[in-house]
Scaffold this motif. Structure first.
Motif, PDB file in Angstrom:
ATOM      1  N   HIS A   1      32.728  42.400  50.089  1.00  0.00           N
ATOM      2  CA  HIS A   1      32.587  43.848  50.082  1.00  0.00           C
ATOM      3  C   HIS A   1      33.069  44.411  51.425  1.00  0.00           C
ATOM      4  CE1 HIS A   1      30.746  43.395  46.305  1.00  0.00           C
ATOM      5  NE2 HIS A   1      29.538  43.034  46.723  1.00  0.00           N
ATOM      6  N   GLY A   2      33.715  45.569  51.358  1.00  0.00           N
ATOM      7  CA  GLY A   2      34.271  46.173  52.556  1.00  0.00           C
ATOM      8  C   GLY A   2      35.624  45.619  52.941  1.00  0.00           C
ATOM      9  N   VAL A   3      36.198  44.771  52.070  1.00  0.00           N
ATOM     10  CA  VAL A   3      37.483  44.114  52.327  1.00  0.00           C
ATOM     11  C   VAL A   3      38.348  44.288  51.078  1.00  0.00           C
ATOM     12  CG1 VAL A   3      38.595  41.847  52.623  1.00  0.00           C
ATOM     13  CG2 VAL A   3      36.543  42.417  53.935  1.00  0.00           C
ATOM     14  N   VAL A   4      39.667  44.401  51.264  1.00  0.00           N
ATOM     15  CA  VAL A   4      40.579  44.357  50.119  1.00  0.00           C
ATOM     16  C   VAL A   4      41.525  43.177  50.299  1.00  0.00           C
ATOM     17  CG1 VAL A   4      42.188  46.028  51.167  1.00  0.00           C
ATOM     18  CG2 VAL A   4      42.213  45.643  48.684  1.00  0.00           C
ATOM     19  N   ARG A   5      41.585  42.330  49.269  1.00  0.00           N
ATOM     20  CA  ARG A   5      42.503  41.186  49.257  1.00  0.00           C
ATOM     21  C   ARG A   5      43.645  41.486  48.303  1.00  0.00           C
ATOM     22  NH1 ARG A   5      39.232  35.641  48.397  1.00  0.00           N
ATOM     23  NH2 ARG A   5      41.409  35.024  48.095  1.00  0.00           N
ATOM     24  N   SER A   6      44.879  41.229  48.744  1.00  0.00           N
ATOM     25  CA  SER A   6      46.042  41.634  47.952  1.00  0.00           C
ATOM     26  C   SER A   6      46.076  40.963  46.588  1.00  0.00           C
ATOM     27  CB  SER A   6      47.334  41.349  48.721  1.00  0.00           C
ATOM     28  OG  SER A   6      47.462  39.967  49.007  1.00  0.00           O
ATOM     29  N   ASN A   7      45.674  39.676  46.510  1.00  0.00           N
ATOM     30  CA  ASN A   7      45.730  38.995  45.215  1.00  0.00           C
ATOM     31  C   ASN A   7      44.731  39.579  44.229  1.00  0.00           C
ATOM     32  OD1 ASN A   7      43.635  37.835  46.830  1.00  0.00           O
ATOM     33  ND2 ASN A   7      43.551  36.073  45.448  1.00  0.00           N
ATOM     34  N   ILE A   8      43.550  39.952  44.728  1.00  0.00           N
ATOM     35  CA  ILE A   8      42.528  40.559  43.866  1.00  0.00           C
ATOM     36  C   ILE A   8      42.961  41.959  43.445  1.00  0.00           C
ATOM     37  CG2 ILE A   8      40.116  41.294  43.745  1.00  0.00           C
ATOM     38  CD1 ILE A   8      40.452  38.265  43.794  1.00  0.00           C
ATOM     39  N   TYR A   9      43.482  42.732  44.393  1.00  0.00           N
ATOM     40  CA  TYR A   9      43.979  44.075  44.090  1.00  0.00           C
ATOM     41  C   TYR A   9      45.089  44.007  43.038  1.00  0.00           C
ATOM     42  CZ  TYR A   9      46.595  48.424  44.629  1.00  0.00           C
ATOM     43  OH  TYR A   9      47.281  49.600  44.371  1.00  0.00           O
ATOM     44  N   THR A  10      46.028  43.078  43.223  1.00  0.00           N
ATOM     45  CA  THR A  10      47.157  42.968  42.296  1.00  0.00           C
ATOM     46  C   THR A  10      46.694  42.585  40.900  1.00  0.00           C
ATOM     47  OG1 THR A  10      48.632  42.354  44.109  1.00  0.00           O
ATOM     48  CG2 THR A  10      49.353  41.792  41.883  1.00  0.00           C
ATOM     49  N   ALA A  11      45.724  41.682  40.812  1.00  0.00           N
ATOM     50  CA  ALA A  11      45.193  41.288  39.503  1.00  0.00           C
ATOM     51  C   ALA A  11      44.508  42.468  38.822  1.00  0.00           C
ATOM     52  CB  ALA A  11      44.209  40.128  39.665  1.00  0.00           C
ATOM     53  N   MET A  12      43.760  43.259  39.598  1.00  0.00           N
ATOM     54  CA  MET A  12      43.102  44.433  39.022  1.00  0.00           C
ATOM     55  C   MET A  12      44.142  45.446  38.548  1.00  0.00           C
ATOM     56  SD  MET A  12      40.287  47.019  40.730  1.00  0.00           S
ATOM     57  CE  MET A  12      38.891  45.895  40.556  1.00  0.00           C
ATOM     58  N   LYS A  13      45.172  45.667  39.359  1.00  0.00           N
ATOM     59  CA  LYS A  13      46.213  46.615  38.967  1.00  0.00           C
ATOM     60  C   LYS A  13      46.900  46.173  37.680  1.00  0.00           C
ATOM     61  CE  LYS A  13      50.204  49.147  40.759  1.00  0.00           C
ATOM     62  NZ  LYS A  13      51.091  49.383  41.929  1.00  0.00           N
ATOM     63  N   SER A  14      47.190  44.879  37.567  1.00  0.00           N
ATOM     64  CA  SER A  14      47.802  44.357  36.343  1.00  0.00           C
ATOM     65  C   SER A  14      46.876  44.549  35.150  1.00  0.00           C
ATOM     66  CB  SER A  14      48.146  42.873  36.503  1.00  0.00           C
ATOM     67  OG  SER A  14      49.129  42.687  37.497  1.00  0.00           O
ATOM     68  N   GLY A  15      45.583  44.277  35.354  1.00  0.00           N
ATOM     69  CA  GLY A  15      44.616  44.447  34.280  1.00  0.00           C
ATOM     70  C   GLY A  15      44.566  45.878  33.778  1.00  0.00           C
TER      71      GLY A  15
ATOM     72  N   CYS B   1      37.961  54.580  36.631  1.00  0.00           N
ATOM     73  CA  CYS B   1      37.088  54.973  37.737  1.00  0.00           C
ATOM     74  C   CYS B   1      37.051  53.878  38.800  1.00  0.00           C
ATOM     75  CB  CYS B   1      35.667  55.231  37.234  1.00  0.00           C
ATOM     76  SG  CYS B   1      35.565  56.442  35.892  1.00  0.00           S
ATOM     77  N   GLY B   2      37.111  54.281  40.046  1.00  0.00           N
ATOM     78  CA  GLY B   2      36.966  53.361  41.165  1.00  0.00           C
ATOM     79  C   GLY B   2      35.971  53.919  42.164  1.00  0.00           C
ATOM     80  N   GLY B   3      35.415  53.043  42.992  1.00  0.00           N
ATOM     81  CA  GLY B   3      34.504  53.499  44.031  1.00  0.00           C
ATOM     82  C   GLY B   3      33.120  53.862  43.551  1.00  0.00           C
ATOM     83  N   THR B   4      32.734  53.433  42.349  1.00  0.00           N
ATOM     84  CA  THR B   4      31.343  53.613  41.923  1.00  0.00           C
ATOM     85  C   THR B   4      30.418  52.957  42.943  1.00  0.00           C
ATOM     86  OG1 THR B   4      32.021  53.685  39.602  1.00  0.00           O
ATOM     87  CG2 THR B   4      29.694  53.196  40.058  1.00  0.00           C
ATOM     88  N   HIS B   5      30.844  51.814  43.444  1.00  0.00           N
ATOM     89  CA  HIS B   5      30.249  51.205  44.638  1.00  0.00           C
ATOM     90  C   HIS B   5      31.271  51.364  45.766  1.00  0.00           C
ATOM     91  CE1 HIS B   5      27.774  48.653  41.653  1.00  0.00           C
ATOM     92  NE2 HIS B   5      27.030  49.639  42.106  1.00  0.00           N
ATOM     93  N   GLY B   6      30.884  52.089  46.797  1.00  0.00           N
ATOM     94  CA  GLY B   6      31.844  52.547  47.794  1.00  0.00           C
ATOM     95  C   GLY B   6      32.463  51.478  48.660  1.00  0.00           C
ATOM     96  N   ASN B   7      31.910  50.261  48.638  1.00  0.00           N
ATOM     97  CA  ASN B   7      32.477  49.174  49.453  1.00  0.00           C
ATOM     98  C   ASN B   7      33.212  48.129  48.610  1.00  0.00           C
ATOM     99  OD1 ASN B   7      30.265  48.027  48.209  1.00  0.00           O
ATOM    100  ND2 ASN B   7      29.327  47.247  50.083  1.00  0.00           N
ATOM    101  N   GLU B   8      33.436  48.425  47.328  1.00  0.00           N
ATOM    102  CA  GLU B   8      34.224  47.548  46.462  1.00  0.00           C
ATOM    103  C   GLU B   8      35.632  48.133  46.418  1.00  0.00           C
ATOM    104  OE1 GLU B   8      32.063  46.907  42.808  1.00  0.00           O
ATOM    105  OE2 GLU B   8      30.247  46.298  43.889  1.00  0.00           O
ATOM    106  N   LEU B   9      36.492  47.646  47.302  1.00  0.00           N
ATOM    107  CA  LEU B   9      37.668  48.401  47.703  1.00  0.00           C
ATOM    108  C   LEU B   9      38.889  48.267  46.803  1.00  0.00           C
ATOM    109  CD1 LEU B   9      37.584  48.112  51.612  1.00  0.00           C
ATOM    110  CD2 LEU B   9      36.498  49.788  50.098  1.00  0.00           C
ATOM    111  N   SER B  10      38.954  47.263  45.947  1.00  0.00           N
ATOM    112  CA  SER B  10      40.123  47.167  45.071  1.00  0.00           C
ATOM    113  C   SER B  10      40.228  48.405  44.187  1.00  0.00           C
ATOM    114  CB  SER B  10      40.052  45.910  44.198  1.00  0.00           C
ATOM    115  OG  SER B  10      40.192  44.750  44.972  1.00  0.00           O
TER     116      SER B  10
END
Length: 338
Positions: free
Chosen positions: A192-206, A18-27
């Motif tokens: 919040h309201g921002v997506v950082r590639s390193n954070i997104y990539t770490a989440m995707k790997s997780g 699940c994603g977007g439970t909080h709508g501004n947590e963009l990863s």
């Protein structure tokens, strides 16, 4: 418990991400959208494999808040999953998130029922410098703890912690509690309201490594036991506030800022007032701070959360065979008849 004891657990047939439970947590928002695009390819690949595929449900939890890039529209969705909130009377004027929580409960649950999905992974971002954390309500859910241990081994370059919210005296309230097993995957720092590639990539790997673990488990892999460090939340500390206006009078001290999970000793600097005075930690025991200066927690009256760390021994686990699962079901049916 013997270290070599193997605990047999039911197969994880259905997993929800699940994603977007909080709508501004963009990863989580962008990751679930990407996974939805990839899902057809994944399903076709699994159809060609001999073992039964795991069903992975991708969910965008709070679409109205996502559209507005806000944490929530009326009330925090991630506090709407108690049994009382899910089953009480609902008026025509009920907050959007209260209505949405029931839709999600029908989709993924019902909470506490045999029909609930086997595992919920709810994706979150924090503005705090916490690395990647799994946040769960249990310190003895062997599925969640083994997934965490697997992430530690497969993601050695990312700080990982397991946070335990002890709800022995109250009920769990978040979306991940709807599944038979569940956790929030919290990763930061990210505004919040921002997506950082390193954070997104770490989440995707997780998420990918989590799903890999589920497939390994379902295919019969035996995961050896061992020890895991668990941070059990003890208490929250609010900012110093003016007694009349209730406005905050201090910020997190510079020596504490961004030092999540670094041991806080009694007497260490905690806050710095806006006039420049240092306020120190008055607790009687050293504790580990996390969610330091989390943006979304100003409204909740939380400046930092504090935890105790301890080592938990987890047993070896494997999936139940069909015969073992049938025997369990027969035993459960016999107990119901009695």
């Amino acid at each position: 418990m013997e270290v070599d004891e193997v605990v047999c657990l039911p197969r994880l047939s259905r997993v929800a991400v699940c994603g977007g439970t909080h709508g501004n947590e963009l990863s989580g928002v962008y990751l679930v959208r990407e996974l939805l695009k990839e899902k057809k390819v994944t399903e076709k690949k699994e159809e060609d494999e001999e073992e039964k595929p795991v069903s992975v449900l991708m969910v965008l939890a709070n679409p109205w808040a996502m559209q507005q890039c806000r944490r929530y529209v009326n009330t925090d969705l991630n506090r709407c999953f108690t049994h009382a909130a899910l089953s009480g009377p609902l008026s025509d004027m009920a907050p959007y998130e209260m209505v949405r929580s029931r839709e999600l409960n029908a989709m993924l649950g019902p909470k506490g029922s045999p029909e609930a999905v086997d595992l919920v992974c709810d994706l979150h971002n924090t503005t705090a410098n916490m690395g990647l954390c799994l946040i769960a309500y249990s310190d003895c859910d062997w599925i969640c703890l083994h997934i965490f241990r697997h992430l530690q081994r497969t993601m050695p370059d990312i700080p990982l912690r397991y946070i335990h919210f002890d709800v022995s005296k109250k009920e769990s309230y978040s979306l991940d509690s709807v599944g038979k097993h569940g956790f929030a995957m919290e990763i930061g720092p990210q505004p919040h309201g921002v997506v950082r590639s390193n954070i997104y990539t770490a989440m995707k790997s997780g998420v990918q490594h989590m799903l890999d673990w589920v497939r390994f488990f379902n295919s019969g892999t035996i995961f050896e036991g061992g020890f895991v460090d668990v941070f059990t939340m003890v208490k929250h500390i609010d900012y110093p506030r003016d007694s009349e206006t209730h406005n905050i009078m201090a910020a997190i001290h510079p020596q504490l800022q961004d030092r999540d999970f670094c041991l806080l000793q009694p007497g260490d600097p905690l806050f710095q007032t806006f006039s420049g005075e240092t306020l120190r930690y008055k607790g009687k025991e050293p504790l580990y701070p996390f969610f330091i200066n989390e943006c979304a927690y100003y409204e909740k009256g939380i400046a930092i959360s504090l935890a105790r760390k301890r080592r938990v021994m987890i047993p070896a686990v494997r999936v139940q065979t069909e015969q073992e699962q049938q025997a369990d079901q027969q035993g459960f049916a016999s107990e119901e008849e009695e």
